[in-house]
Enzyme design. Structure first.
Site, PDB file in Angstrom:
ATOM      1  N   HIS A   3     -45.726  -9.397   6.886  1.00 58.40           N
ATOM      2  CA  HIS A   3     -44.709  -8.993   7.871  1.00 58.40           C
ATOM      3  C   HIS A   3     -45.046  -9.526   9.258  1.00 58.40           C
ATOM      4  O   HIS A   3     -44.145  -9.832  10.049  1.00 58.40           O
ATOM      5  CB  HIS A   3     -44.630  -7.458   7.964  1.00 58.40           C
ATOM      6  CG  HIS A   3     -43.625  -6.841   7.044  1.00 58.40           C
ATOM      7  ND1 HIS A   3     -42.287  -7.148   7.087  1.00 58.40           N
ATOM      8  CD2 HIS A   3     -43.761  -5.906   6.068  1.00 58.40           C
ATOM      9  CE1 HIS A   3     -41.641  -6.427   6.176  1.00 58.40           C
ATOM     10  NE2 HIS A   3     -42.516  -5.674   5.532  1.00 58.40           N
TER      11      HIS A   3
ATOM     12  N   GLU B  48     -48.049  -6.153   4.100  1.00 56.50           N
ATOM     13  CA  GLU B  48     -47.985  -5.791   5.524  1.00 56.50           C
ATOM     14  C   GLU B  48     -48.461  -6.941   6.409  1.00 56.50           C
ATOM     15  O   GLU B  48     -47.886  -7.193   7.478  1.00 56.50           O
ATOM     16  CB  GLU B  48     -48.791  -4.521   5.796  1.00 56.50           C
ATOM     17  CG  GLU B  48     -48.351  -3.294   4.995  1.00 56.50           C
ATOM     18  CD  GLU B  48     -46.856  -3.047   5.022  1.00 56.50           C
ATOM     19  OE1 GLU B  48     -46.200  -3.354   6.039  1.00 56.50           O
ATOM     20  OE2 GLU B  48     -46.326  -2.551   4.010  1.00 56.50           O
TER      21      GLU B  48
END
Ligand code: ZN
Length: 169
Positions: free
Chosen positions: A142, A139
């Site tokens: 990202h 994450e």
């Protein structure tokens, strides 16, 4: 709460570095709720804001073992470089998983929904601490425009891109 469309590989928002969260307001709380619902419906264990087209340094996670949260402005530190290889997937390239080696232990420092400092790291209470560490890395990646596909060995990446994602019904 609203399930929002998930952006897929090829959408430029997935490649742009996200902007810091500065307003810890109702809009952020609404974003978090929408992201949790979108992630759970998908289903997935993590979702970063750019994946629904919101270019903010913010992600949510839910490992389905009680390990769940939302983090703004995460800064990741690797605690143990020893690589762990496991299957990894991404809601922005859905339906497929590929093995990827990542450091087995990390810590993330950031802010909660109220803007208070928060530290998240596997405690050993998780069903799979290394998988939680993987989620935190995935994450955080990202938010700087990196997808796990970019990190695969070159041949495996080429194969993954050639075979493509598997669209859900
Ligand atoms: Zn992803």
């Amino acid at each position: 709460m609203t399930v929002r469309p998930i952006r897929v590989l090829g959408d430029p928002v997935l490649r742009d570095p996200a902007e810091p969260v500065v307003d810890f307001d109702r809009t952020l709380k609404k974003l978090a709720k929408d992201m949790f619902q979108t992630m759970r419906e998908a289903p997935g264990v993590g979702l970063a804001a750019p994946q629904i087209g919101v270019p903010l340094r913010f992600f949510v996670y839910d490992m389905y073992d009680g390990t769940t949260g939302a983090i703004a402005n995460p800064e990741l530190t690797v605690l143990d470089e020893t690589p762990v290889t496991d299957e990894e997937g991404c809601l922005s390239y859905p339906g497929v998983h590929y093995p990827l080696a990542r450091p087995g232990s990390v810590r993330v420092r950031g802010q909660d929904l109220a803007g208070e400092p928060v530290t998240v790291a596997p405690t050993g209470e998780e069903d799979d601490p290394a998988y939680f560490a993987r989620c935190l890395q995935h994450e955080t990646d990202h938010l700087r425009g990196v997808l796990y596909l970019d990190l695969l060995p070159r041949r495996l990446r080429a194969r993954a891109l050639r075979l493509g994602p598997v669209p859900s019904g």
